[in-house]
Scaffold this active site. Structure first.
Site, PDB file in Angstrom:
ATOM      1  N   SER A 220       2.438  -3.506  -6.586  1.00 39.39           N
ATOM      2  CA  SER A 220       2.904  -2.211  -6.087  1.00 39.39           C
ATOM      3  C   SER A 220       3.314  -1.311  -7.252  1.00 39.39           C
ATOM      4  O   SER A 220       2.492  -1.015  -8.109  1.00 39.39           O
ATOM      5  CB  SER A 220       4.041  -2.419  -5.078  1.00 39.39           C
ATOM      6  OG  SER A 220       4.235  -1.286  -4.281  1.00 39.39           O
TER       7      SER A 220
ATOM      8  N   HIS B 108       1.402  -5.782   2.835  1.00 43.57           N
ATOM      9  CA  HIS B 108       1.785  -5.429   1.472  1.00 43.57           C
ATOM     10  C   HIS B 108       2.700  -6.510   0.896  1.00 43.57           C
ATOM     11  O   HIS B 108       3.742  -6.833   1.460  1.00 43.57           O
ATOM     12  CB  HIS B 108       2.509  -4.076   1.495  1.00 43.57           C
ATOM     13  CG  HIS B 108       2.771  -3.495   0.153  1.00 43.57           C
ATOM     14  ND1 HIS B 108       1.755  -3.145  -0.717  1.00 43.57           N
ATOM     15  CD2 HIS B 108       3.936  -3.173  -0.479  1.00 43.57           C
ATOM     16  CE1 HIS B 108       2.282  -2.636  -1.811  1.00 43.57           C
ATOM     17  NE2 HIS B 108       3.598  -2.649  -1.699  1.00 43.57           N
TER      18      HIS B 108
ATOM     19  N   GLU C 125      -2.351  -3.332   4.073  1.00 45.50           N
ATOM     20  CA  GLU C 125      -1.275  -2.887   3.194  1.00 45.50           C
ATOM     21  C   GLU C 125      -0.159  -2.142   3.936  1.00 45.50           C
ATOM     22  O   GLU C 125       0.992  -2.152   3.511  1.00 45.50           O
ATOM     23  CB  GLU C 125      -1.841  -1.973   2.092  1.00 45.50           C
ATOM     24  CG  GLU C 125      -2.726  -2.665   1.077  1.00 45.50           C
ATOM     25  CD  GLU C 125      -1.945  -3.431   0.022  1.00 45.50           C
ATOM     26  OE1 GLU C 125      -0.714  -3.543   0.149  1.00 45.50           O
ATOM     27  OE2 GLU C 125      -2.575  -3.926  -0.935  1.00 45.50           O
TER      28      GLU C 125
END
Length: 561
Positions: free
Chosen positions: A221, A467, A353
Site C-alpha cells: 500500500s 487489501h 482491493e
C-alpha cells in the site's frame, strides 16, 4: 606433539564460539553506533536472532520536527534491544490496521510516540565465516497516516528462506509530510526517514549477517508507493538493488499532494497557527505538543468519505510532494522519461482491493440500502479527486460499470462499485507502472493475488483477496495462528519462496516452483492462489477504458501501453 594439542584446543574453542553464536539466548552485535543485545527465538529447530527498537536516527523532537532526520547518537555499554519500539504518532484506527496485518498467535498492542525512528531486525543465527545473507527491508502501509514496524512478525520468513529482515517505520501524517512548499518546510520527512533507515542498513547490516550489496525493498500500500517513489529519487541511488511493490505505486493518486501549502494552511488554521509567514506558521506548529498535533489531525478527517463537502476541498491524506529534491518531478513525467533505478521490479495487486478493509476505514456505505445507482453516482462525485476523474467523467464511469446492472440487484451494484474504485486506483496505477519499467528495459514480474486468508478474523469471509490479505501468507501466518489448512500453508511457503528468490537473484523462479513469466509485451502475469496460473493482459478492457479517460485529461503526459 605440543603444537598439535594447542591447535586442537584452538579448534575446539572456535567450534564452541561458533556454537555459542548459534545458540546464545542473548545475542549481541556491534554496530557503528554501539553494541546491541537482542533475543533468540526458534522457528521449528531454526534459531532466529531478533533485535527490536534499533535507533536509525535521532528522535525527531523539538527543532527536528519538520526537519530531515539526523544520525543516531552513539551509546556506551550494551543497549537492550528486546522490546518493541513505539510506533509513530498516528490515527486511532492504526491499532485496528495493526491487528489486521498481524500474524502473531497473540496480538502485541502498539504504543505510540513522536520518538519513533526505530527498526526491528530478524536474522538467522550464523557461525563465523558463514556467507552473508540477502537483506529484505519492509515498508509498512497505512495511507501515510498509520503503520508501524512492530505490527509485523518476521521470524517465519527469515528462518524458512535464510534472509535478514528489517522492518522500518517513519514519521506519519502531519509529522511526516507537512510542507509549505518552500525552504521552511519542504516536506517528505517520512521519505527522508526511509532513506535514513536504508543508509543505516548499508552501514550496519553486515554485523547481523546481511549483505549490504544485496538489499531488496518490499512493502504494501503506502509502503509500496514509497518504494516506487524511491526508485525515482536520486537521493536513494545505491541504497537498494531490487524492489517489490504490493498494492501500490507512485502513480496512485494518493501518493502526491498537489497543493501542499493549501493543506499546511488548513492544518495551521485548525491548530491556531494561522500566519502569512510560513516561517512563523511552521515554528508555531513545531512548538505544539504531539497530542495537540494529533487532535488537529483528527479534525482533518483524513480518508473519510463526506457527501456534504466539496470534493475539491477533501484532503484524503498527508503524503509526499514534488519538491525537486527527494521527488524531482511528477512521477508520471519521471516514468515517461525513463528516470527510474535500474533494478528488477516485482509488483502486483489483490483481486478484491476494495472489498472490506478500505470501505470500512473510509466509511463507504456498501450496505443494501445504499446500493442504488443514484447513491453510487453520489459516491463517485464525492471521491472523484481520489479516482483522478473530472465531474464530467462521472457519468461515463457509471455507464461503463453499471449500465447493464439491474437496479434491484444490490449485491452486483456493490461489486461493481468496488470494481470501480480498485480499477481506477490500485490496478491502473500498478499496470501503468509495470509498463513503464518494462519499456525502460528492466526485469518486471507482475502478480494478482486471489486468496482470502482464513486466519484473518477481524473481518468477514470473502471469496477473494482483500487489501492486505497477501501479507498473511508472506509472513507465514498459516503457521503461526493455527487457523489455517494445509493448502494455505503450501501457498504461504510458495509465496515466501518466490519473494526470497527474487531477493536473492532478481528472479522469483528457481526451477521447483510454477514458472513466473517475465512481464513483457505479451503482458503475462502470475495468478497466486491454491492453483497457480499464468494470466495475460490483466483487466485489459477496463484498463483501456480508464486509459481513455486519463488521456483526455492530460494527453501530454499519457501514452498508450
Amino acid at each position: 606433539m605440543r603444537w598439535i594439542l594447542c591447535w586442537s584446543l584452538t579448534l575446539c574453542l572456535m567450534a564452541q564460539t561458533a556454537l555459542g553464536a548459534l545458540h546464545t539466548k542473548r545475542p549481541q552485535v556491534v554496530t557503528k553506533y554501539g553494541t546491541l543485545q537482542g533475543k533468540q527465538m526458534h522457528v521449528g529447530k531454526t534459531p532466529i536472532q531478533v533485535f527490536l527498537g534499533v535507533p536509525f536516527s535521532r528522535p525527531p523532537l523539538g527543532i527536528l520536527r519538520f526537519a530531515p532526520p539526523e544520525p543516531p547518537e552513539p551509546w556506551k555499554g550494551i543497549r537492550d534491544a528486546t522490546t518493541y519500539p513505539p510506533g509513530c504518532l498516528q490515527e486511532s484506527w492504526g491499532q485496528l490496521a495493526s491487528m489486521y496485518v498481524s500474524t502473531r498467535e497473540r496480538y502485541k498492542w502498539l504504543r505510540f510516540s513522536e520518538d519513533c525512528l526505530y527498526l526491528n531486525v530478524y536474522a538467522p543465527a550464523r557461525a563465523p565465516g558463514d556467507p552473508q545473507l540477502p537483506v529484505m527491508v519492509w515498508f509498512p502501509g497505512g495511507a501515510f497516516i498509520v503503520g508501524a514496524a512492530s505490527s509485523y512478525e518476521g521470524s517465519d520468513l527469515a528462518a524458512r528462506e535464510k534472509v535478514v529482515l528489517v522492518f522500518l517505520q517513519h514519521r506519519l501524517g502531519i509529522f511526516g509530510f507537512l510542507s509549505t512548499d518552500d525552504s521552511h518546510a519542504r516536506g517528505n520527512w517520512g521519505l527522508l526517514d526511509q532513506m535514513a533507515a536504508l543508509r543505516w542498513v548499508q552501514e550496519n547490516i553486515a554485523a547481523f549477517g546481511g549483505d549490504p550489496g544485496n538489499v531488496t525493498l518490499f512493502g504494501q500500500s503506502a509502503g509500496a508507493m514509497s518504494i516506487s517513489g524511491l526508485m525515482m529519487s536520486p537521493l536513494a541511488s545505491g541504497l537498494f538493488h531490487r524492489a517489490i511493490s504490493q498494492s501500490g505505486t507512485a502513480l496512485f493518486r494518493l501518493f502526491i499532494t498537489s497543493n501542499p501549502l493549501k493543506v499546511a494552511k488548513k492544518v495551521a488554521h485548525l491548530a491556531g497557527c494561522n500566519h502569512n509567514s510560513t516561517q512563523i506558521l511552521v515554528n508555531c506548529l513545531r512548538a505544539l505538543s504531539g497530542t495537540k498535533v494529533m487532535r488537529v489531525s483528527n479534525k482533518m478527517r483524513f480518508l473519510q468519505l463526506n457527501f456534504q463537502r466539496d470534493p475539491e476541498e477533501i484532503i484524503w491524506s498527508m503524503s509526499p510532494v514534488v519538491d525537486g529534491v527527494v521527488i524531482p518531478d511528477d512521477p508520471l513525467v519521471l516514468l515517461t522519461q525513463g528516470k527510474v533505478s535500474s533494478v528488477p521490479y516485482l509488483l502486483g495487486v489483490n483481486n478484491l482491493e476494495f472489498n472490506w478493509l478500505l470501505p470500512y476505514i473510509m466509511k463507504f456505505p456498501l450496505n443494501r440500502q445504499a446500493m442504488r445507482k443514484e447513491t453510487i453516482t453520489k459516491m463517485l462525485w464525492s471521491t472523484r479527486t481520489l479516482l483522478n476523474i473530472t465531474k464530467e467523467q462521472v457519468p461515463l464511469v457509471v455507464e461503463e460499470y453499471l449500465d447493464n446492472v439491474n437496479e434491484h440487484d444490490w449485491k452486483m451494484l456493490r461489486n461493481r462499485m468496488m470494481d470501480i474504485v480498485q480499477d481506477a486506483t490500485f490496478v491502473y496505477a500498478t499496470l501503468q507502472t509495470a509498463h513503464y519499467h518494462r519499456d525502460a528495459g528492466l526485469p518486471v514480474y507482475l502478480y494478482e493475488f486471489e486468496h482470502h486468508a482464513r486466519g484473518i478474523i477481524v473481518k468477514p469471509r470473502t471469496d477473494g483477496a482483500d487489501h492486505g490479505d497477501e501479507m498473511y501468507f508472506l509472513f507465514g501466518g498459516p503457521f503461526a495462528t493455527g487457523l489455517s489448512m494445509g493448502k494455505e500453508k503450501a501457498l504461504s511457503l510458495q509465496m515466501m519462496k518466490y519473494w526470497a528468490n527474487f531477493a536473492r537473484t532478481g528472479n522469483p523462479n528457481d526451477g521447483n516452483l510454477p514458472c513466473w513469466p517475465r512481464y513483457n509485451k505479451d503482458e503475462k502475469y502470475l495468478q497466486l492462489d491454491f492453483t497457480t496460473r499464468v494470466g495475460m493482459k490483466l483487466k485489459e478492457k477496463k484498463m483501456a477504458f480508464w486509459m481513455s479517460l486519463y488521456q483526455s485529461q492530460r494527453p501530454e503526459k499519457q501514452r498508450q501501453f
